[in-house]
Design a protein around this motif. Structure first.
Motif, PDB file in Angstrom:
ATOM      1  N   ASP A   1       0.836  -1.191   0.000  1.00  0.00           N
ATOM      2  CA  ASP A   1       0.000   0.000   0.000  1.00  0.00           C
ATOM      3  C   ASP A   1       0.879   1.252   0.000  1.00  0.00           C
ATOM      4  N   GLY A   2       0.423   2.260  -0.727  1.00  0.00           N
ATOM      5  CA  GLY A   2       1.065   3.563  -0.674  1.00  0.00           C
ATOM      6  C   GLY A   2       2.441   3.631  -1.303  1.00  0.00           C
ATOM      7  N   LEU A   3       2.650   2.936  -2.432  1.00  0.00           N
ATOM      8  CA  LEU A   3       3.951   2.965  -3.103  1.00  0.00           C
ATOM      9  C   LEU A   3       4.277   4.388  -3.561  1.00  0.00           C
ATOM     10  N   ARG A   4       5.504   4.810  -3.282  1.00  0.00           N
ATOM     11  CA  ARG A   4       5.952   6.154  -3.639  1.00  0.00           C
ATOM     12  C   ARG A   4       7.141   6.037  -4.599  1.00  0.00           C
ATOM     13  N   VAL A   5       6.984   6.646  -5.772  1.00  0.00           N
ATOM     14  CA  VAL A   5       7.904   6.452  -6.895  1.00  0.00           C
ATOM     15  C   VAL A   5       8.622   7.753  -7.224  1.00  0.00           C
ATOM     16  N   PHE A   6       9.935   7.667  -7.431  1.00  0.00           N
ATOM     17  CA  PHE A   6      10.716   8.798  -7.928  1.00  0.00           C
ATOM     18  C   PHE A   6      10.953   8.536  -9.413  1.00  0.00           C
ATOM     19  N   LEU A   7      10.302   9.325 -10.279  1.00  0.00           N
ATOM     20  CA  LEU A   7      10.327   9.112 -11.726  1.00  0.00           C
ATOM     21  C   LEU A   7      11.221  10.152 -12.393  1.00  0.00           C
ATOM     22  N   THR A   8      12.247   9.688 -13.120  1.00  0.00           N
ATOM     23  CA  THR A   8      13.196  10.611 -13.756  1.00  0.00           C
ATOM     24  C   THR A   8      13.477  10.210 -15.200  1.00  0.00           C
ATOM     25  N   THR A   9      12.437   9.830 -15.931  1.00  0.00           N
ATOM     26  CA  THR A   9      12.631   9.368 -17.308  1.00  0.00           C
ATOM     27  C   THR A   9      12.483  10.467 -18.351  1.00  0.00           C
ATOM     28  N   GLY A  10      12.091  11.678 -17.950  1.00  0.00           N
ATOM     29  CA  GLY A  10      11.989  12.775 -18.911  1.00  0.00           C
ATOM     30  C   GLY A  10      10.561  13.199 -19.188  1.00  0.00           C
ATOM     31  N   ARG A  11      10.434  14.427 -19.652  1.00  0.00           N
ATOM     32  CA  ARG A  11       9.097  15.021 -19.811  1.00  0.00           C
ATOM     33  C   ARG A  11       8.297  14.427 -20.949  1.00  0.00           C
ATOM     34  N   GLN A  12       8.939  13.761 -21.893  1.00  0.00           N
ATOM     35  CA  GLN A  12       8.204  13.169 -23.004  1.00  0.00           C
ATOM     36  C   GLN A  12       7.626  11.802 -22.663  1.00  0.00           C
ATOM     37  N   ASP A  13       7.963  11.291 -21.480  1.00  0.00           N
ATOM     38  CA  ASP A  13       7.606   9.909 -21.169  1.00  0.00           C
ATOM     39  C   ASP A  13       6.625   9.735 -20.011  1.00  0.00           C
ATOM     40  N   VAL A  14       6.170  10.822 -19.418  1.00  0.00           N
ATOM     41  CA  VAL A  14       5.327  10.686 -18.227  1.00  0.00           C
ATOM     42  C   VAL A  14       4.012   9.984 -18.536  1.00  0.00           C
ATOM     43  N   ASP A  15       3.549  10.085 -19.805  1.00  0.00           N
ATOM     44  CA  ASP A  15       2.270   9.460 -20.138  1.00  0.00           C
ATOM     45  C   ASP A  15       2.342   7.937 -20.098  1.00  0.00           C
ATOM     46  N   ALA A  16       3.543   7.381 -20.134  1.00  0.00           N
ATOM     47  CA  ALA A  16       3.676   5.924 -20.043  1.00  0.00           C
ATOM     48  C   ALA A  16       3.176   5.412 -18.703  1.00  0.00           C
ATOM     49  N   PHE A  17       3.115   6.289 -17.699  1.00  0.00           N
ATOM     50  CA  PHE A  17       2.697   5.905 -16.349  1.00  0.00           C
ATOM     51  C   PHE A  17       1.311   6.469 -16.010  1.00  0.00           C
ATOM     52  N   ARG A  18       0.634   6.966 -17.005  1.00  0.00           N
ATOM     53  CA  ARG A  18      -0.657   7.628 -16.791  1.00  0.00           C
ATOM     54  C   ARG A  18      -1.695   6.704 -16.164  1.00  0.00           C
ATOM     55  N   ALA A  19      -1.661   5.432 -16.533  1.00  0.00           N
ATOM     56  CA  ALA A  19      -2.686   4.494 -16.055  1.00  0.00           C
ATOM     57  C   ALA A  19      -2.359   3.888 -14.702  1.00  0.00           C
ATOM     58  N   VAL A  20      -1.198   4.235 -14.124  1.00  0.00           N
ATOM     59  CA  VAL A  20      -0.822   3.680 -12.827  1.00  0.00           C
ATOM     60  C   VAL A  20      -1.510   4.495 -11.733  1.00  0.00           C
ATOM     61  N   ASP A  21      -2.564   3.946 -11.172  1.00  0.00           N
ATOM     62  CA  ASP A  21      -3.369   4.681 -10.183  1.00  0.00           C
ATOM     63  C   ASP A  21      -3.037   4.306  -8.745  1.00  0.00           C
ATOM     64  N   ASP A  22      -2.292   3.232  -8.534  1.00  0.00           N
ATOM     65  CA  ASP A  22      -2.067   2.729  -7.179  1.00  0.00           C
ATOM     66  C   ASP A  22      -0.739   3.167  -6.584  1.00  0.00           C
ATOM     67  N   ALA A  23      -0.111   4.181  -7.194  1.00  0.00           N
ATOM     68  CA  ALA A  23       1.165   4.685  -6.687  1.00  0.00           C
ATOM     69  C   ALA A  23       1.179   6.205  -6.795  1.00  0.00           C
ATOM     70  N   TRP A  24       2.015   6.818  -5.955  1.00  0.00           N
ATOM     71  CA  TRP A  24       2.234   8.269  -6.016  1.00  0.00           C
ATOM     72  C   TRP A  24       3.607   8.512  -6.615  1.00  0.00           C
ATOM     73  N   PHE A  25       3.706   9.520  -7.487  1.00  0.00           N
ATOM     74  CA  PHE A  25       4.948   9.789  -8.207  1.00  0.00           C
ATOM     75  C   PHE A  25       5.492  11.177  -7.878  1.00  0.00           C
ATOM     76  N   LEU A  26       6.774  11.238  -7.592  1.00  0.00           N
ATOM     77  CA  LEU A  26       7.522  12.490  -7.611  1.00  0.00           C
ATOM     78  C   LEU A  26       8.255  12.509  -8.949  1.00  0.00           C
ATOM     79  N   ILE A  27       7.878  13.439  -9.829  1.00  0.00           N
ATOM     80  CA  ILE A  27       8.398  13.472 -11.191  1.00  0.00           C
ATOM     81  C   ILE A  27       9.348  14.659 -11.331  1.00  0.00           C
ATOM     82  N   ARG A  28      10.627  14.368 -11.531  1.00  0.00           N
ATOM     83  CA  ARG A  28      11.615  15.451 -11.669  1.00  0.00           C
ATOM     84  C   ARG A  28      11.898  15.708 -13.145  1.00  0.00           C
TER      85      ARG A  28
END
Length: 253
Positions: free
Chosen positions: A133-160
């Motif tokens: 429960d409550g998975l927290r993700v640090f995402l650093t793949t770039g601004r063109q790729d954030v939509d790849a994770f759009r359907a992930v509803d069970d985690a929170w993302f810090l996107i740099r």
């Protein structure tokens, strides 16, 4: 044709270092930037910004400016421009050199989850989120790729990101705009402050943003690592700007 005129497809630290070396050596070099990053770090010497209009446009530009060679020093994940460069060099009948920094490699204590692409990365995050429960993700793949994770509803993302995202990302997320280089102490503080459980990144290599991997290792966090795509060109490849400059020096007069 100017036997010493070279087009550098840049945007990376290696490309900027190469521009300095060629400028100091008296080589007529033009650095080309895609123009996707606002206020980019500019290389020395001649600079052009923007696309060429595909392979045909690049071939026309090379012929118009009498270039003797292309050096593809773009980001390891810039697949389109690299593929275009390989085709354009062949059409124009000039040599192409690929300058790519070495990829990151695992070190003792690392816990990397190797994935082929962003789709697999998103699937790996989904599986982790289902297991806790409550998975927290640090995402650093770039601004063109954030939509790849759009359907992930069970985690929170810090996107740099350096610039705002181009597409809609995951619903539960916070955008952090920042530009490297980063330090180990800074990355440790960031991961602890946001209680990060997993880091997601691409294997871009280099030292500019490597500290996040060192921080993840220190904190025993898993890293979902997107491996590099297959190389577009089959010609010579080097790892450093110095090697690329030496290659230019050896071009036929």
């Amino acid at each position: 044709m100017n036997a010493r005129k070279v087009l550098i497809l840049g945007g990376t630290a290696e490309a900027r270092s190469l521009a300095v070396l060629l400028h100091d050596a008296g080589v007529d070099a033009v650095s080309s930037l895609a123009g996707r990053v606002k206020n980019p770090a500019l290389p020395v010497g001649q600079v052009r910004v923007g696309g060429f209009g595909g392979v045909d446009g690049l071939v026309a530009w090379l012929r118009q400016h009498g270039c003797a060679a292309i050096i593809d020093a773009t980001h390891p994940f810039a697949r389109v421009i690299s593929a275009n460069a390989a085709q354009a060099a062949a059409c124009a009948g000039i040599p192409l050199l690929t300058l790519r920094r070495a990829p990151w490699e695992t070190q003792p204590g690392d816990n990397w989850i190797d994935v082929a692409d962003l789709t697999e990365a998103a699937h790996a995050v989904t599986e982790m989120a289902a297991a806790r429960d409550g998975l927290r993700v640090f995402l650093t793949t770039g601004r063109q790729d954030v939509d790849a994770f759009r359907a992930v509803d069970d985690a929170w993302f810090l996107i740099r990101l350096v610039d705002p995202p181009e597409r809609e990302g995951p619903r539960r997320s916070t955008i952090m705009r920042s530009r490297g280089p980063y330090t180990l102490d800074g990355e440790l503080a960031l991961l602890r402050e946001h209680r990060i459980d997993v880091v997601v990144t691409k294997n871009s290599g280099g030292n500019l943003v490597r500290a996040k991997l060192d921080a993840a290792r220190t904190l025993s966090l898993p890293v979902i690592m997107v491996r590099r795509p297959e190389a577009a060109a089959t010609g010579p490849r080097v790892l450093t700007a110095a090697e690329a400059a030496q290659w230019v020096e050896g071009l036929a007069p």
